[in-house]
Design a protein around this motif. Structure first.
Motif, PDB file in Angstrom:
ATOM      1  N   UNK A 328       0.809  -1.207   0.000  1.00  0.00           N
ATOM      2  CA  UNK A 328       0.000   0.000   0.000  1.00  0.00           C
ATOM      3  C   UNK A 328       0.846   1.261   0.000  1.00  0.00           C
ATOM      4  N   UNK A 329       0.182   2.398  -0.119  1.00  0.00           N
ATOM      5  CA  UNK A 329       0.860   3.697  -0.120  1.00  0.00           C
ATOM      6  C   UNK A 329       0.529   4.445   1.169  1.00  0.00           C
ATOM      7  N   UNK A 330       1.509   5.171   1.675  1.00  0.00           N
ATOM      8  CA  UNK A 330       1.369   5.875   2.950  1.00  0.00           C
ATOM      9  C   UNK A 330       1.843   7.313   2.785  1.00  0.00           C
ATOM     10  N   UNK A 331       1.113   8.208   3.413  1.00  0.00           N
ATOM     11  CA  UNK A 331       1.527   9.608   3.474  1.00  0.00           C
ATOM     12  C   UNK A 331       1.375  10.070   4.918  1.00  0.00           C
ATOM     13  N   UNK A 332       2.520  10.347   5.566  1.00  0.00           N
ATOM     14  CA  UNK A 332       2.515  10.824   6.958  1.00  0.00           C
ATOM     15  C   UNK A 332       2.646  12.335   6.942  1.00  0.00           C
ATOM     16  N   UNK A 333       1.649  13.031   7.470  1.00  0.00           N
ATOM     17  CA  UNK A 333       1.578  14.485   7.370  1.00  0.00           C
ATOM     18  C   UNK A 333       1.609  15.122   8.758  1.00  0.00           C
TER      19      UNK A 333
END
Length: 373
Positions: A328-333
């Motif tokens: 999967x793809x992850x974006x930590x903001x």
């Protein structure tokens, strides 16, 4: 073992496993020292505090000594890098020299603290620039809100001499006889040498050439150098002699922030796309279970949200590693990077429609607000 660059997903998965008597240290470095940095010396004080915490929980002195010995054996970093992340236990120590500027922190417990590391892997904040003029050049590096740093620099004569001293001297003689042709040949040698040096310095940190790259240089130098670099470089036709360090830093931070905003917009659009099979979810336990079974396509989460399980482990970082490990793809903001109302909670994920074959009894984690190390 000492690694240069961000960890791979398999390395993240390995570090995410339960590890009794685990010590984690994130320590900013003095960047681009020509002699590198001794890792053990750089983290001496946070390591001392972490070992003291372990002693207070009854960890024997032999285990604490083993941790200190593994850290001592890590040796010196390369000259590049804004931060070192160290993960040590009685059996081993792993350290990563990162291009990202991460805040100093430490933790001692039953798992390594991967929160800042997952943020660095999933949402890089680093951008690079090359300034090039007829007679000199420089390589610049910016990460997050840290001041832009000059990595290295050189002159045309030095770079051409590096490419081949005899050739350069012959070129000087030829230039004296037929100026224009010899000048062009020397320029090609000069720009090719600059491009090779830039690649050698940056490839360990950006092997897929995905970071923003800006080339500052008057025509045609800027375009000619950009054509020799594997990055999709943006050319800014400014004479480096007229640029201030703050100009370069402001430009690089703008490109890095634009990259993050673009990624966020793309992820949120895909999560809300009703034509895609599956459904969005903001429920932490539901997303955690789905992540373990590879049912999370996309995950966006607030990297500053502090949710800890009963053992003190970072719940959101653990979910993120599960998502990455299963493709999967992850974006930590961080909150100031998020659109208003984008999450309404610590995370937002898109779950695939298929249902796991077997239930998992390791969730819910009884998440609770985190507490300082």
């Amino acid at each position: 073992m000492l690694h240069v660059g961000r960890p791979t997903v398999p390395q993240l998965v390995d570090l995410s496993r339960p590890q009794p008597q685990a010590v984690t240290v994130y320590q900013p470095l003095e960047p681009h020292r020509t002699d590198g940095t001794d890792v053990a010396a750089a983290i001496r004080e946070p390591l001392r505090l972490a070992l003291h915490r372990l002693a207070g929980t009854g960890v024997p002195s032999s285990a604490r000594r083993a941790i200190a010995d593994h850290v001592e054996a890590l040796g010196r970093t390369a000259s590049e890098g804004h931060c070192v992340a160290v993960f040590a236990c009685p059996e081993r120590a792993e350290a990563f020299v990162l291009p990202d500027h991460l805040a100093a922190e430490w933790r001692a417990g039953d798992r390594f603290d991967l929160g800042p590391l997952v943020r660095a892997v999933s949402s890089p904040q680093t951008a690079y620039a090359v300034t090039v003029g007829e007679e000199d050049w420089g390589l610049w590096w910016a990460s997050g809100t840290a001041p832009v740093q000059a990595v290295t620099s050189g002159t045309r004569e030095n770079m051409a001499s590096f490419a081949g001293g005899v050739r350069y001297r012959l070129g000087q003689l030829w230039r004296a006889l037929t100026w224009s042709r010899a000048f062009l040949m020397t320029r090609r040698s000069y720009l090719s040498a600059v491009a090779r040096t830039v690649r050698a310095r940056l490839e360990p940190f950006d092997p897929d050439y995905s970071a923003p790259m800006v080339v500052f240089g008057p025509p045609p130098l800027g375009d000619q150098l950009a054509a020799r670099l594997p990055w999709r470089a943006t050319v800014s036709p400014h004479d480096p002699a007229t640029l201030r360090t703050s100009d370069i830093g402001r430009t690089l931070r703008g490109y890095a922030e634009a990259r993050v905003r673009r990624q966020l917009s793309e992820h949120l659009a895909r999560i809300s796309d009703e034509s895609l099979p599956g459904l969005p979810s903001r429920d932490v336990d539901e997303v955690a279970r789905a992540a373990q079974h590879g049912r999370v396509d996309l995950l966006v989460y607030d990297s500053t949200a502090s949710l800890r399980d009963a053992s003190g482990a970072d719940v959101l970082a653990r979910i993120a590693v599960d998502v990455l490990a299963r493709g999967g793809e992850v974006l930590a903001m961080e909150p100031d990077e998020l659109h208003r109302g984008a999450l309404d909670g610590p995370l937002l994920a898109h779950l695939r429609a298929d249902v796991p074959d077997e239930p998992d009894d390791t969730w819910p984690l009884t998440a609770r607000p985190g507490r300082p190390a």
